[in-house]
Design a protein around this motif. Structure first.
Motif, PDB file in Angstrom:
ATOM      1  N   ALA A  17       0.361  -0.444   5.832  1.00  0.00           N
ATOM      2  CA  ALA A  17       1.893  -0.967   5.174  1.00  0.00           C
ATOM      3  C   ALA A  17       1.724  -0.388   3.687  1.00  0.00           C
ATOM      4  O   ALA A  17       2.826  -1.586   3.140  1.00  0.00           O
ATOM      5  N   LEU A  18       1.130  -0.427   2.529  1.00  0.00           N
ATOM      6  CA  LEU A  18       1.477   0.019   1.940  1.00  0.00           C
ATOM      7  C   LEU A  18       1.109  -1.743   1.338  1.00  0.00           C
ATOM      8  O   LEU A  18       2.486  -1.659  -0.216  1.00  0.00           O
ATOM      9  N   LEU A  19       0.520  -2.309   1.826  1.00  0.00           N
ATOM     10  CA  LEU A  19       0.097  -3.739   0.915  1.00  0.00           C
ATOM     11  C   LEU A  19      -0.614  -4.121   0.148  1.00  0.00           C
ATOM     12  O   LEU A  19      -2.080  -3.009   1.049  1.00  0.00           O
ATOM     13  N   GLU A  20      -1.356  -4.422  -0.763  1.00  0.00           N
ATOM     14  CA  GLU A  20      -2.364  -4.760  -1.098  1.00  0.00           C
ATOM     15  C   GLU A  20      -3.666  -5.782  -0.178  1.00  0.00           C
ATOM     16  O   GLU A  20      -3.568  -6.534   0.535  1.00  0.00           O
ATOM     17  N   ASN A  21      -4.964  -5.141  -0.387  1.00  0.00           N
ATOM     18  CA  ASN A  21      -5.980  -6.264  -0.183  1.00  0.00           C
ATOM     19  C   ASN A  21      -6.150  -7.765  -0.239  1.00  0.00           C
ATOM     20  O   ASN A  21      -5.566  -8.088  -1.562  1.00  0.00           O
TER      21      ASN A  21
END
Length: 458
Positions: A378-382
């Motif tokens: 979803a193109l989110l950070e870890n």
């Protein structure tokens, strides 16, 4: 008041053996009639296979492609109607006479009857191919288990029908959920042993059950039962099939997990020689507006979440003012490309099932890894969270983001985690009571079977 003599006229009067003709390329066996007797159907491989296809076709019905999204979405905190008009689902004031709930009950039991018919007919036949017979029975058991999963989670105690004999089934009492789950697990375990491990027999179309569909549903059931180690094991079994299943890394329209036969799809429902879905053509859209809005659509997602960008759209009023966010996971309304199919099992769920199970098993690093696969897609950070409770909250949030307006996940997640009361009691448009966690047993079923007891609160 409840007349036993009506037993043949309702509860399982909808148990007609239907859907014996094919659909889509892999479901193209034609029969001379859909009224063939069991003796005729189960004498040849071609007609027996068509009978199995008929079970799948019984799922091309309102519950499976419409109400499982819209009704369950409204009774939870997920969907509200764009027109703002209250209804019995949004207020959680469903009467036992509601026609839609009655249809849902009937459609699920119709699938179960068709599955029972195949199990009995194939088992008794002495002329069918032995290897194919094992697969057909396994498919029927999988589909019976899938239907009972929704029946017991929506209505709680339900009649457990495993026969086509109306003298046995018409007046069955309700079984408790543990008993129903035991049958579900038994069916899925047996199905897993005999289902194919790939889609070769289905012309590579992901429209009939494989071993991995059974394992995926077992993972879900074990999660719901709180059996964390088995939930993780079944999820891992599917996730390890990397030659067949891969997480979609680009959620744009041409590469979504709802396209026919995509790498993330485990099981999809085919329709009748069309390349669009009912979800995309009618359930979530109405001309150029929308039927439903996500209740928390403007605050649910993090900035730049690819799911919000690709799976929702802003809805405006006549003054071009944004009034909310609408689900648009299914894009194709009437025959556009690419072909989409209603997707009932997909790989992303297995990562989040295993993540939750791993937290419960104190495997924090493993849980983070699974969560991050979904977040990164979803193109989110870890995530950097290490606290177990915070991770469970994050998993619940990621499930809400990933599966909004999809197969009733939000309603069922709130139920299984005990969050319904605290979540729904504060919503001013709902008339919430704890007993609303179960839907009413349909009034015609109560009239037909004196051994059924209405759920509390109705």
């Amino acid at each position: 008041m409840k007349n036993i003599s009506t037993k043949y006229t309702y509860i399982f009067s909808f148990f007609l053996f239907v859907g014996l003709t094919g659909c889509d390329d892999a479901l193209d066996v034609e029969l001379p009639s859909n009224q063939l007797s069991s003796e005729t159907v189960y004498t040849s491989d071609a007609t027996a296979d068509a009978a199995v296809n008929g079970i799948y076709q019984s799922m091309v019905a309102g519950f499976y492609y419409d109400q499982v999204y819209s009704i369950l979405g409204q009774t939870s905190d997920e969907l509200i109607r764009t027109n703002g008009l209250a209804n019995v689902y949004g207020t959680n004031e469903i009467p036992e006479t509601d026609g839609t709930i009655n249809s849902n009950w009937g459609e699920l039991y119709k699938t179960i009857y068709n599955a029972n018919n195949v199990i009995e007919g194939v088992s008794k036949s002495t002329t069918l191919n032995a290897a194919k017979s094992k697969q057909w029975i396994a498919e029927a058991k999988f589909l019976r288990a899938y239907s009972y999963f929704y029946l017991t989670n929506l209505w709680g105690r339900v009649p457990l029908v495993v026969t086509t004999d109306i003298n046995v089934s018409a007046l069955l009492p309700q079984s408790d959920q543990d008993t129903v789950y035991a049958q579900i697990v038994k069916d899925l375990t047996e199905a897993s042993a005999d289902l194919p491990v790939d889609y070769k027999n289905y012309k590579q179309e992901r429209i009939r059950a494989t071993k991995w569909a059974a394992e995926a549903l077992l993972a879900r059931v074990k999660l719901y039962q709180g059996n964390w180690s088995e939930a993780a094991a079944h999820a891992t079994a599917v996730l390890n099939e990397t030659a067949t299943y891969k997480i979609i890394t680009d959620l744009e329209e041409e590469n979504s997990p709802f396209i026919a036969d995509n790498d993330e799809a485990i099981l999809q429902i085919p329709y009748f020689n069309v390349n669009y879905t009912y979800e995309g053509s009618s359930v979530f859209v109405n001309a150029n507006t929308a039927t439903f809005l996500l209740r928390n659509g403007s605050t649910l997602f993090e900035a730049d979440d690819a799911r919000k960008i690709n799976w929702t759209r802003d809805i405006t009023n006549d003054q071009s003012v944004v009034i909310g966010v609408s689900p648009t996971k299914y894009k194709n309304r009437f025959g556009a490309s690419p072909i989409e199919r209603s997707t009932i099992l997909r790989l992303a769920e297995l990562y989040l099932i295993r993540a939750e199970a791993r937290v419960k098993l104190n495997d924090i690093a493993g849980a983070q890894e699974d969560i991050n696969i979904i977040r990164n897609r979803a193109l989110l950070e870890n995530t950097t969270l290490t606290d177990a409770n915070q991770l469970l909250d994050l998993i619940a949030l990621e499930r809400q983001r990933e599966f909004f307006a999809e197969n009733g996940h939000r309603w069922l997640d709130l139920k299984r985690t005990g969050k319904l009361d605290e979540t729904l009691s504060v919503l001013t448009d709902k008339i919430w009571n704890s007993t609303d966690s179960l839907y009413p047993i349909p009034e015609p079923a109560l009239r037909s079977n004196p051994f059924l007891t209405q759920n509390s609160g109705y």
